[in-house]
Design an enzyme around this catalytic site. Structure first.
Site, short mmCIF file in Angstrom:
data_model
loop_
_atom_site.label_atom_id
_atom_site.label_comp_id
_atom_site.label_asym_id
_atom_site.label_seq_id
_atom_site.Cartn_x
_atom_site.Cartn_y
_atom_site.Cartn_z
N LYS A 172 44.05 43.70 56.98
CA LYS A 172 43.14 44.99 56.47
C LYS A 172 42.48 44.33 55.09
CE LYS A 172 43.82 47.38 53.12
NZ LYS A 172 42.56 47.36 51.98
N SER A 226 48.13 42.50 43.84
CA SER A 226 48.81 42.42 42.31
C SER A 226 50.23 42.83 43.00
CB SER A 226 48.28 43.94 41.94
OG SER A 226 48.40 44.94 43.33
N THR A 227 50.76 42.02 41.82
CA THR A 227 52.31 42.73 41.78
C THR A 227 52.44 43.78 41.84
OG1 THR A 227 52.75 40.26 40.50
CG2 THR A 227 54.79 42.40 40.00
N GLY A 230 52.65 44.99 45.87
CA GLY A 230 53.19 44.17 45.95
C GLY A 230 54.60 44.75 45.78
N GLU A 247 52.17 36.85 47.99
CA GLU A 247 51.01 36.14 46.86
C GLU A 247 50.76 37.78 46.20
OE1 GLU A 247 51.07 32.85 47.37
OE2 GLU A 247 52.03 33.00 49.82
N CYS A 281 44.36 34.12 41.57
CA CYS A 281 45.74 34.63 40.75
C CYS A 281 46.27 33.44 40.01
CB CYS A 281 46.55 34.81 42.57
SG CYS A 281 46.37 33.40 43.30
N GLU A 381 48.04 40.03 33.30
CA GLU A 381 46.79 38.87 34.64
C GLU A 381 45.98 40.53 33.96
OE1 GLU A 381 46.60 39.69 38.40
OE2 GLU A 381 46.17 37.29 38.90
#
Ligand code: NAD
Length: 487
Positions: A172, A226-227, A230, A247, A281, A381
């Site tokens: 995706k 993004s975290t 994630g 990642e 990143c 970030e």
């Protein structure tokens, strides 16, 4: 230009016939509309992938490799078209897409094409009378979710090792930037990948992405993003306990010691943060400067940042294009306000450029902010052309600042002292450390993070391990010997 879903070797409309508008971030004009994949389309793609994987996973590894090598050639043969498409879709300057994105994509497919028939199992020395061999088995159907910052390159990083290892894929792309992934799928069809082995389902994260992450027949999910997302992926994966590779975000420290070669450190540090408008990143988004050289460094660094040529990414002279979306531009500008509120000092930028020709686009000026180590802009970030500056007195303080974040992805050191370089490289919490360089990547070298930057690695042999599991087979060499209950 392909705008439909790619399922079982065909470009098809989505079942519900939804559409997503794809915009050019240079002026927010519409490039095209694409079909929007939803949960039911993902289900269909997974079904075809499961069927295709059975024979693909058992096929001659060198045959899989040959297809990847052919694909690498096809990428190169169609380089100019891919460069233009990536640039229009993402805002990457063509000069970067030409030098980096497209060659790196071809290199990644080629590397894993060569790897396919060289990734071996092993034979541990076990008990006399037994042979134990360990083969590396493909995981099965792999779901892959990629972000919008390097769509073409990340498509290759995700697809190449998975396919070399014998997995089938449902990928995706990000809803904002699906075009080059669809073009790669078309090239795959042309070079002869079997139907169903690769499926592309562009759609939104909360629908198509979420379904892929939770799908019971998807055996692994490989995610870049993004975290926060994630975390959702990990939760969604719990249903069938699928393998997860993450990642995620980063907040890369880039430390310049007093013994650094200043012109090299200035140029390299600017590249570390301003390449791709800082939407990376691994960006070196925290400049950590020794107090002795801080003034000299900052003066040169600011002058360089001011000289970066913003413009239409399709023009060869442009060094910095727009951010990839309006929403993201607003987010990055918002951080300039946050920095000021917390007592930070904006040394450069912090705003959209006041140029008429850029007014419709998602531009942000190169931004340099002096901030305290615990300020939001030194912790979160920003993912834009936005770098913070702090200073240190000695190596211990530099290390403490570098490690004072929840992330651990990219990091940089600029020094001519060999032992300092190795010591810092050892102590820094990061998946990658660049010494007197930044942002160098190669398909043979593992890429990934620690802490809230995620787990698992792309590239190299590590990636092949990620996309396979070891199967241990025990053979009693003398079939006459009864191992237990001997009568
Ligand atoms: P994002 O997490 O919003 O989206 C990434 C992808 O996940 C998109 O395809 C999106 O549609 C999908 N998604 C969103 N919600 C989902 C859900 N609930 N379930 C499944 N999929 C979902 O991230 P982004 O803003 O597109 O990308 C920027 C982020 O990616 C940054 O944090 C950046 O650091 C990170 N990133 C990490 C790496 C790395 O290798 N570590 C590389 C590039 C970017």
């Amino acid at each position: 230009m392909q705008t439909k879903l790619f399922i079982n070797g065909e470009f098809v409309d989505s079942i519900a016939r939804g559409r997503i508008a794809v915009l050019n971030p240079y002026d927010n004009s519409q490039i095209c509309e694409i079909s929007e994949a939803r949960a039911e389309d993902v289900d269909l793609a997974v079904e075809f992938a499961s069927e295709a994987q059975r024979s693909w996973g058992r096929s001659d590894a060198s045959g899989r490799g040959r297809l990847l090598l052919k694909l690498a050639d096809a990428i190169e043969a169609n380089a100019e078209e891919l460069i233009q498409l990536e640039s229009r879709d993402t805002g990457h300057p063509v000069r970067d897409a030409r030098k980096l994105d497209v060659p790196r994509t071809a290199a990644c497919f080629r590397y894993f094409g060569g790897m396919a028939d060289k990734f071996e199992g092993f034979l541990p020395p076990v008990y006399p009378g037994y042979v134990n061999y360990v083969s590396r088995e493909p995981v099965g159907v792999v779901g892959q979710i990629v972000p919008w910052n390097f769509p073409l390159m990340f498509t290759s990083w995700k697809m190449a090792p998975a396919l070399a290892a014998g997995n089938a894929i449902v990928i995706k792309p990000a809803e904002l930037t699906p075009l080059t992934t669809l073009r790669v799928a078309e090239l795959m069809k042309e070079v002869g990948f079997p139907a169903g082995v690769v499926n592309v389902v562009p759609g939104y994260g909360h629908t198509a992405g979420a379904r892929l992450a939770e799908h019971p027949d998807v055996k692994k999910i490989a995610f870049t993003g993004s975290t926060a997302t994630g975390r959702r992926i990990v939760q969604a994966s719990a249903g069938n306990l699928k393998k997860v590779q993450l990642e995620l975000g980063g907040k890369g420290p880039n430390i310049v010691f007093a013994d650094a070669v200043i012109p090299a450190a200035v140029g390299g540090s600017a590249w570390a943060i301003f390449h791709n408008q800082g939407q990376a990143c691994i960006a070196g988004s925290r400049l950590v400067l020794h107090e002795k050289i801080a003034d000299e460094f900052l003066q040169k660094f600011t002058a360089l940042a001011k000289s970066i040529r913003l413009g239409n990414p399709l023009e060869e002279a442009t060094e910095m294009g727009p951010l990839t979306s309006k929403q993201h531009q607003e987010r990055v500008l918002h951080f300039a306000g946050v920095a000021k509120k917390e007592g930070g000092e904006i040394l450069l930028g912090g705003k959209a450029p006041e140029r008429e020709d850029l007014a419709k686009g998602c531009f942000v000026e190169p931004t340099i902010v002096r901030a305290k180590v615990d300020d939001t802009v030194n912790q979160e970030e920003v993912f834009g052309p936005f770098v913070t500056v702090t200073t240190f007195r000695d190596d211990d303080e530099a290390l403490a600042i570098a490690n004072n974040v929840k992330y651990g992805l990219g990091s940089g050191l600029w020094t001519t002292n060999l032992s300092r370089a190795h010591k810092m490289a050892r102590e820094i919490n990061a998946g990658m450390v660049w010494v007197n360089s930044y942002k160098v990547v190669h398909p043979g070298s593992p890429f990934g993070g620690v802490g809230e930057s995620g787990y698992g690695r792309e590239m190299g042999f590590e990636a092949m391990r990620e996309y396979t599991y070891p199967k241990s087979v025990w053979v009693n060499v003398d079939a006459q010997v009864v191992p237990h209950y001997q009568r």
